[in-house]
Design a protein around this motif. Structure first.
Motif, short mmCIF file in Angstrom:
data_model
loop_
_atom_site.label_atom_id
_atom_site.label_comp_id
_atom_site.label_asym_id
_atom_site.label_seq_id
_atom_site.Cartn_x
_atom_site.Cartn_y
_atom_site.Cartn_z
N VAL A 1 0.83 -1.08 -0.01
CA VAL A 1 -0.11 0.05 -0.03
C VAL A 1 0.66 1.21 -0.02
O VAL A 1 0.77 2.12 -0.77
N ASP A 2 1.98 1.23 0.85
CA ASP A 2 2.84 2.47 0.92
C ASP A 2 3.58 2.91 -0.48
O ASP A 2 3.74 3.74 -0.64
N GLN A 3 3.91 1.61 -1.20
CA GLN A 3 4.44 1.72 -2.45
C GLN A 3 3.53 2.16 -3.60
O GLN A 3 4.20 2.91 -4.38
N LEU A 4 2.34 1.89 -3.59
CA LEU A 4 1.48 2.02 -4.57
C LEU A 4 0.79 3.46 -4.43
O LEU A 4 0.06 3.89 -5.60
N THR A 5 0.78 4.10 -3.35
CA THR A 5 0.04 4.97 -3.04
C THR A 5 0.73 6.63 -2.97
O THR A 5 2.10 6.27 -2.53
N THR A 6 0.34 7.52 -3.16
CA THR A 6 0.88 8.84 -2.63
C THR A 6 1.12 9.04 -1.27
O THR A 6 2.20 9.49 -0.83
N ARG A 7 0.02 8.70 -0.50
CA ARG A 7 0.18 8.46 1.05
C ARG A 7 -1.08 7.81 1.42
O ARG A 7 -1.94 7.35 0.56
N TRP A 8 -0.84 7.28 2.84
CA TRP A 8 -1.97 6.79 3.38
C TRP A 8 -1.56 6.81 4.84
O TRP A 8 -0.81 7.48 5.30
N GLY A 9 -2.87 6.61 5.60
CA GLY A 9 -2.97 6.60 6.88
C GLY A 9 -3.97 5.78 7.64
O GLY A 9 -4.81 5.38 7.07
N SER A 10 -4.10 6.14 8.99
CA SER A 10 -5.38 5.29 9.59
C SER A 10 -5.39 6.49 10.80
O SER A 10 -4.81 7.26 11.18
N LYS A 11 -6.90 6.24 11.47
CA LYS A 11 -7.48 7.13 12.46
C LYS A 11 -8.49 6.25 12.83
O LYS A 11 -9.47 5.62 12.46
#
Length: 142
Positions: free
Chosen positions: A114-124
Motif C-alpha cells: 500500500v505504501d509503495q502504490l499510493t501517494t500517501r496513506w494513513g489511519s485514524k
C-alpha cells in the motif's frame, strides 16, 4: 420577468464524486471491493488507476477480515481534482502497525505494498472503529 430571475440563478457548487458500499467480513469481500472500485474508476474515466486501486483495496479489505473481528467492512472511493481517496472502515479500533520483515517472509507485506502504490496513506480511530485511507494521484507529475 423570467429573464431577470434566470440571471440571478447561479449553479450550486458540487462536492467531489463519491462511491460507498459495505461488505460482510467474508472471503468474497475483497473480490467484491475490487470489482466495485474498478467500476467506479471506470465510470470516472480513471482506468489508469484501476490496477493499483485493486491491489490497495484488496489488501485493506483482506486485512480487516484477517486481523479484526469486525462485523462490517465499509468502502468509500472519493474523486478529488488531483487524487482518488480510498477509505476502508471496520469496527476494530486497533490501528495497523507495519512491521519490519525479513526478506524471505512471504506474508505480512500488505501495508508495504500500500505504501509503495499510493501517494500517501494513513489511519485514524473512529468512535465506532477505524478507517484506513490511501490516496492515488490522478494527474501525471513532471
Amino acid at each position: 420577468m423570467t429573464g431577470a430571475l434566470e440571471d440571478d440563478v447561479k449553479a450550486a457548487p458540487t462536492g467531489p464524486q463519491r462511491y460507498s458500499d459495505g461488505y460482510l467480513p467474508r472471503d468474497t469481500a475483497p473480490s467484491r471491493a475490487r470489482r466495485d472500485v474498478t467500476l467506479c474508476l471506470g465510470t470516472w474515466g480513471l482506468d489508469a488507476l484501476v490496477d493499483d486501486a485493486q491491489l490497495v483495496v484488496s489488501e485493506l479489505v483482506t486485512n480487516a477480515i484477517r486481523h479484526t473481528h469486525t462485523r462490517r467492512i465499509g468502502l468509500s472511493v472519493t474523486r478529488h481534482p488531483d487524487h482518488v481517496r480510498i477509505v476502508v472502515t471496520d469496527t476494530s479500533r486497533t490501528l495497523p502497525a507495519p512491521t519490519a520483515l525479513a526478506s524471505d517472509t512471504e506474508v505480512g507485506r500488505g501495508l508495504q505494498l500500500v505504501d509503495q502504490l499510493t501517494t500517501r496513506w494513513g489511519s485514524k480511530r473512529l468512535r465506532t472503529g477505524k478507517q484506513i485511507w490511501a490516496e492515488l494521484t490522478t494527474k501525471a507529475t513532471s
